[in-house]
Design an enzyme around this catalytic site. Structure first.
Site, PDB file in Angstrom:
ATOM      1  CG  HIS A 103     -20.738  60.638  -6.021  1.00 34.71           C
ATOM      2  ND1 HIS A 103     -21.302  60.342  -4.483  1.00 34.71           N
ATOM      3  CD2 HIS A 103     -21.577  61.765  -6.153  1.00 34.71           C
ATOM      4  CE1 HIS A 103     -21.188  61.722  -4.824  1.00 34.71           C
ATOM      5  NE2 HIS A 103     -22.188  62.426  -5.766  1.00 34.71           N
TER       6      HIS A 103
ATOM      7  CG  ASP B 272     -26.522  66.442 -11.806  1.00 34.02           C
ATOM      8  OD1 ASP B 272     -27.265  66.056 -11.048  1.00 34.02           O
ATOM      9  OD2 ASP B 272     -25.151  67.068 -10.553  1.00 34.02           O
TER      10      ASP B 272
ATOM     11  CG  ASP C 272     -24.979  62.448  -8.459  1.00 29.24           C
ATOM     12  OD1 ASP C 272     -23.993  61.436  -8.850  1.00 29.24           O
ATOM     13  OD2 ASP C 272     -24.285  63.014  -6.697  1.00 29.24           O
ATOM     14  CD  GLU C 273     -23.974  65.851  -4.987  1.00 26.11           C
ATOM     15  OE1 GLU C 273     -24.393  66.404  -4.307  1.00 26.11           O
ATOM     16  OE2 GLU C 273     -22.895  64.348  -4.940  1.00 26.11           O
ATOM     17  CB  VAL C 274     -18.350  64.821 -12.109  1.00 30.20           C
ATOM     18  CG1 VAL C 274     -17.438  64.868 -12.469  1.00 30.20           C
ATOM     19  CG2 VAL C 274     -19.231  63.741 -12.226  1.00 30.20           C
TER      20      VAL C 274
END
Length: 541
Positions: A274, A387, A334-336
């Site tokens: 992000h 995460d 998160d969301e890597v």
């Protein structure tokens, strides 16, 4: 009231009972529902000309207390919505409605511990006791933050009859929040939210007794935070370098506005993913993606294989720690997406050197552990998305985990696993209210049970609260308020009130409908729950 009723002819008693029920409804329409509340049909007339807030003689907080002095000025026009500001003269003669000695009413505020110039924190006490009787309301609280919650409850208890006369009923309240962390997230990266929209949201948060503003201030689309240490981050990463940024003055204004309402400001600088907007103003920060043996010209997450990344983060967070007074910082995590890391030869070489093999979750763990340690060195406590725990990263036990995803069963399991490991938890997964559905979806948010998971009482005590999230893909200042309210209000009651007392959606509906009308009258564009109307419809466009 009993004496009056006994003099009325029997045939008129049903009418009197109806009046009493209406009065009780007005009294009990405090949102969120207090822990303990008892009310009577006895009611006392109020006149803005003869109404005042005062500090009790033994109060530690006294005139000059910035938080409460400001609150007194703020709540006067909220209570007397149709009237003038304190000190201004009324043009009509409302004193003819009742004798002068019956009209005088004082709210006496008694605060045990004065911290008038400080900031609310994770351990701030918000309990209060409110007693409304003839001629006065006694508000007692340990802290100014509890006094603010009591003033909000009192303001909601005041109502008008059909002739415009104000009343408050005899009431006793003993109240405190169920959870210490009751947050609301705004995303100002996907769409820039002008400062007035944020301040108006803080106002509405205080009406709902939320106490944490989670400011997801930057993300992939834009970097609107204007850093004094790295000015290129916003000048190159914001949607516009001057009109779509938050200056240091803007940030200070938000923090001050929030403080006066007992609200903490929790900044989030999410990494290593992000961060596309970060790279525009900080060359060498993001990982260069490769197509085969040559760079593709695109970039991925922060490069965790070079020391310059950590030096940059350390300098940026040093500034953030000085700008935002709260003891917590949200680090994201998160969301890597590992695709770019896998393509980069420098990163692959670093993986081998560190003994990570091809397990890129270990590389993310390495990065997050370093970032958490940087934050700890700044005497700040880290909050990270779930995460980080799911990837078995080694983080200090005082780190707070933030649950944002999963089915109901998966959320329950996540709560069990995280608390069993000894970590504190914030729950957001059931309250992603940027997701919309036709009909009364507020009932879904209202019926969430945050502690409904397998675990000991000690584990459940580690759930410190929850947070409503309003992500900004489809939200800007044009639709923020109606999408937030009163849907977020459903979560507000779940986080403040006793769960058993507030388990019925049927009982909540008329109360929330009434509260939504109160918010409308205060200028909050809260959408309707269903059919019906408010006595005072929203008038400002």
């Amino acid at each position: 009231m009993n004496a009056i009723t006994s003099l009325v002819h029997k045939e008129r008693r049903p009418f009197i009972v109806l009046i009493m029920l209406l009065s009780l409804t007005a009294v009990e329409a405090v949102w969120p529902m207090p822990q303990l509340i008892s009310s009577s049909a006895d009611r006392y007339p109020l006149s803005p000309r003869m109404f005042s807030f005062q500090y009790a003689s033994g109060s530690s907080a006294k005139p000059g207390c910035s938080v409460l002095d400001s609150a007194f000025k703020r709540y006067f026009p909220l209570i007397f919505s149709d009237d003038l500001k304190p000190g201004e003269t009324r043009q009509h003669d409302d004193w003819f409605r009742f004798p002068l000695d019956q009209g005088k009413f004082t709210v006496l505020v008694d605060v045990r511990n004065s911290d008038c110039e400080g900031y609310p924190d994770a351990d701030s006490l918000e309990s209060y006791k409110l007693s409304v009787s003839t001629g006065q309301a006694s508000l007692r609280a340990t802290t100014v933050w509890g006094a603010l919650r009591g003033l909000e409850s009192f303001s909601q208890m005041v109502y008008q009859d059909d002739f415009g006369q104000y009343f408050v009923n005899k009431t006793e309240i003993d109240d405190f929040p169920r959870f210490k962390f009751r947050g609301l997230l705004l995303d100002t990266s996907r769409h820039y939210l002008p400062l007035p929209a944020i301040l108006k949201t803080l106002d509405a948060m205080s009406y709902n007794k939320f106490n944490v503003f989670h400011w997801h201030i930057v993300d992939d689309p834009s970097f609107p935070y204007q850093s004094s240490t790295f000015p290129d981050l916003s000048s190159k990463g914001a949607f516009h370098p001057s009109s779509h940024v938050y200056t240091q003055t803007d940030v200070s204004w938000v923090i001050s506005h929030a403080r006066m309402r007992g609200i903490r400001v929790l900044p989030e600088f999410d990494s290593p993913g992000h961060t596309q907007s970060w790279g525009k103003g900080q060359s060498g920060l993001l990982t260069s993606c490769y197509k085969g043996s040559v760079p593709s010209g695109t970039y991925g997450p922060v490069n965790p294989a070079v020391s310059s990344s950590y030096q940059f983060i350390s300098r940026l967070f040093k500034e953030v720690a000085s700008v935002f007074p709260d003891s917590y910082i949200h680090l994201g995590g998160d969301e890597v997406d590992f695709t770019c890391w896998k393509s980069n030869p420098e990163v692959r070489e670093f993986m081998q050197k560190m003994g990570f093999g091809t397990d890129y979750t270990k590389l993310e763990s390495y990065y997050m552990e370093n970032i958490v340690n940087i934050t700890k060195a700044l005497n700040k406590t880290s909050i990270v998305w779930q995460d980080v725990f799911d990837y078995h990263e080694k983080i200090p036990v005082d780190t707070v985990l933030h649950i944002w995803k999963g089915s109901p069963a998966q959320i329950q399991q996540e709560l069990s696993d995280i608390t069993l490991a000894g970590y504190r938890v914030i729950l957001s997964a059931p309250w992603y209210i940027n997701h919309i559905a036709y009909g009364q979806d507020w009932t879904t948010y209202y019926t969430v049970k945050p502690l409904d998971f397998t675990g000991s009482e000690q584990q459940k005590s580690l759930v410190i609260g929850g947070e409503v999230c309003m992500w900004g893909e489809y939200v800007d200042a044009t639709n923020l308020s109606p999408r937030l309210w009163p849907r977020a209000s459903a979560a507000a009651e779940r986080l403040w009130s006793d769960e058993k007392m507030t388990s019925s959606v049927t009982d909540a509906f008329p109360r929330l409908t009434d509260f939504r009308c109160k918010m409308l009258r205060r200028g909050v564009q809260a959408e309707p729950l269903f059919l019906g109307h408010c006595r005072h419809e929203y008038g400002g466009i």
